[in-house]
Motif scaffolding. Structure first.
Motif, short mmCIF file in Angstrom:
data_model
loop_
_atom_site.label_atom_id
_atom_site.label_comp_id
_atom_site.label_asym_id
_atom_site.label_seq_id
_atom_site.Cartn_x
_atom_site.Cartn_y
_atom_site.Cartn_z
N UNK A 31 35.65 27.47 30.02
CA UNK A 31 35.50 28.56 29.04
C UNK A 31 34.01 28.39 28.54
N UNK A 32 33.32 27.50 28.23
CA UNK A 32 31.91 27.49 27.82
C UNK A 32 30.94 28.22 29.17
N UNK A 33 31.44 27.95 30.49
CA UNK A 33 30.70 28.44 31.55
C UNK A 33 30.95 29.95 31.68
N UNK A 34 32.08 30.47 31.39
CA UNK A 34 32.43 31.94 31.33
C UNK A 34 31.86 32.39 30.17
N UNK A 35 31.54 31.99 28.95
CA UNK A 35 30.89 32.35 27.64
C UNK A 35 29.29 32.61 27.95
N UNK A 36 28.87 31.63 28.73
CA UNK A 36 27.46 31.68 29.07
C UNK A 36 27.27 32.90 30.06
N UNK A 37 27.99 33.02 30.96
CA UNK A 37 27.93 34.10 31.95
C UNK A 37 28.16 35.41 31.37
N UNK A 38 28.85 35.39 30.27
CA UNK A 38 28.98 36.90 29.62
C UNK A 38 27.81 37.37 29.08
N UNK A 39 27.18 36.32 28.36
CA UNK A 39 26.00 36.63 27.84
C UNK A 39 24.53 36.28 28.76
N UNK A 40 24.87 36.17 30.17
CA UNK A 40 23.72 36.22 30.90
C UNK A 40 23.01 35.05 30.78
N UNK A 41 23.39 33.89 30.18
CA UNK A 41 22.63 32.66 30.08
C UNK A 41 22.90 31.99 31.36
N UNK A 42 21.88 31.12 31.58
CA UNK A 42 21.85 30.18 32.93
C UNK A 42 21.65 28.55 31.88
N UNK A 43 22.35 27.77 32.82
CA UNK A 43 22.42 26.35 32.27
C UNK A 43 22.09 25.28 33.64
#
Length: 296
Positions: A31-43
């Motif tokens: 879920x956090x990965x998909x949320x980051x992806x939807x915001x265009x964020x990279x970790x």
């Protein structure tokens, strides 16, 4: 054995509980990965689990019992919407014919690789220098994780690489070394030498237990895939804490492998992960053996 290849029958309440527990366990990561992806964020730490490794988040959340297990009850019929499941008198099961020749070859390779790796003593003297070798003499605008700074800067990073012996035997790490770093490695791993060189102290070999588990999907129980994934997630933290990147602002204090104290800290953590990976590797070996030699 009951039915065709069925070794166990799970009552509907039992497998539904296992399915829900698995999905909840994996959603901590997906879920956090998909949320980051939807915001265009990279970790730079956690994205690796979903980018380098190709198992999609939706597949990671999806529970499967593995071979030889029948799911009883009417709710099991929804598994028939997935490829590779059939209905028998015992319940819904994986269709044994889905274990194709290609899957069998993968299982045989994994069995050989993991058995060879398990036969060796762990080597704990690499100190995570593979990540440093991936940015050695690299222009600043070409660094893999350009969104975070190098902790010692480019020159300081290069000095560390030049002052310590690099002895990386993991091909899938070595292939990302910069051209100037490759000759500095004491080994020259290739895909052909993978079975010969991989050893159980290697962080990447232990992370890759996750890869070998999902490569055999759906013929590996979801819980084993999840156990390997969670170990890979913890190892990835050490991998990047010991890297040249400054990740303190993301909550990852550095393991300063450029110092004797940092190298000792890294080796202790590496040994701990080697111990934890041992039973997972053994479970995968046993499972692959059952897949390729079901009559034994």
């Amino acid at each position: 054995m009951t039915g065709s290849g069925v070794l166990a029958v799970l009552a509907e309440p039992d497998w539904l509980a296992r399915e829900a527990a698995h999905a909840g366990r994996m959603r901590r990561w997906t879920v956090p990965h998909q949320e980051r992806k939807s915001r265009g964020e990279k970790h730079p730490v956690l994205d690796f689990l979903f980018t380098y490794y190709s198992h999609r988040p939706g597949h990671l959340e999806r529970w499967q019992p593995g071979p030889g297990v029948a799911l009883a009850g009417p709710a099991a019929r929804r598994f028939l919407d997935r490829k590779g499941y059939v209905e028998t008198a015992d319940g819904v099961v994986l269709d044994p014919s889905g274990f194709t020749e290609r899957k069998a070859k993968t299982a045989e390779f994994v069995l050989g690789l993991l058995s060879a790796t398990a036969s060796r003593a762990p080597r704990l003297s690499c100190f995570g220098l593979h990540e440093w070798a991936m940015v050695y003499r690299e222009p600043a605008d070409s660094v893999r994780h350009g969104q975070v700074p190098l902790r010692l800067g480019s020159a300081g990073t290069d000095t560390v690489v030049e002052s310590l012996e690099i002895r990386c035997g993991h091909f899938d790490a070595f292939r990302f070394f910069t051209p100037p770093a490759r000759p500095r490695n004491a080994l020259e791993p290739t895909r052909a030498t993978q079975v010969t060189l991989e050893q159980p102290g290697c962080l990447h070999a232990n992370m890759d237990l996750f890869k070998w588990a999902y490569k055999l999907d759906p013929f590996v129980p979801a819980e084993l895939v999840a156990d390997c994934f969670e170990l890979a997630a913890e190892i990835r933290e050490l991998d990047m804490r010991a890297s040249p990147y400054d990740l303190a602002d993301l909550g990852y204090p550095p393991v300063r492998i450029e110092t004797p104290e940092g190298r000792a800290e890294y080796a202790r953590a590496q040994a701990g992960f080697a111990r934890r990976a041992t039973p997972l590797r053994a479970r995968l070996i046993a499972h692959c053996h059952r897949l390729v030699s079901p009559a034994e």
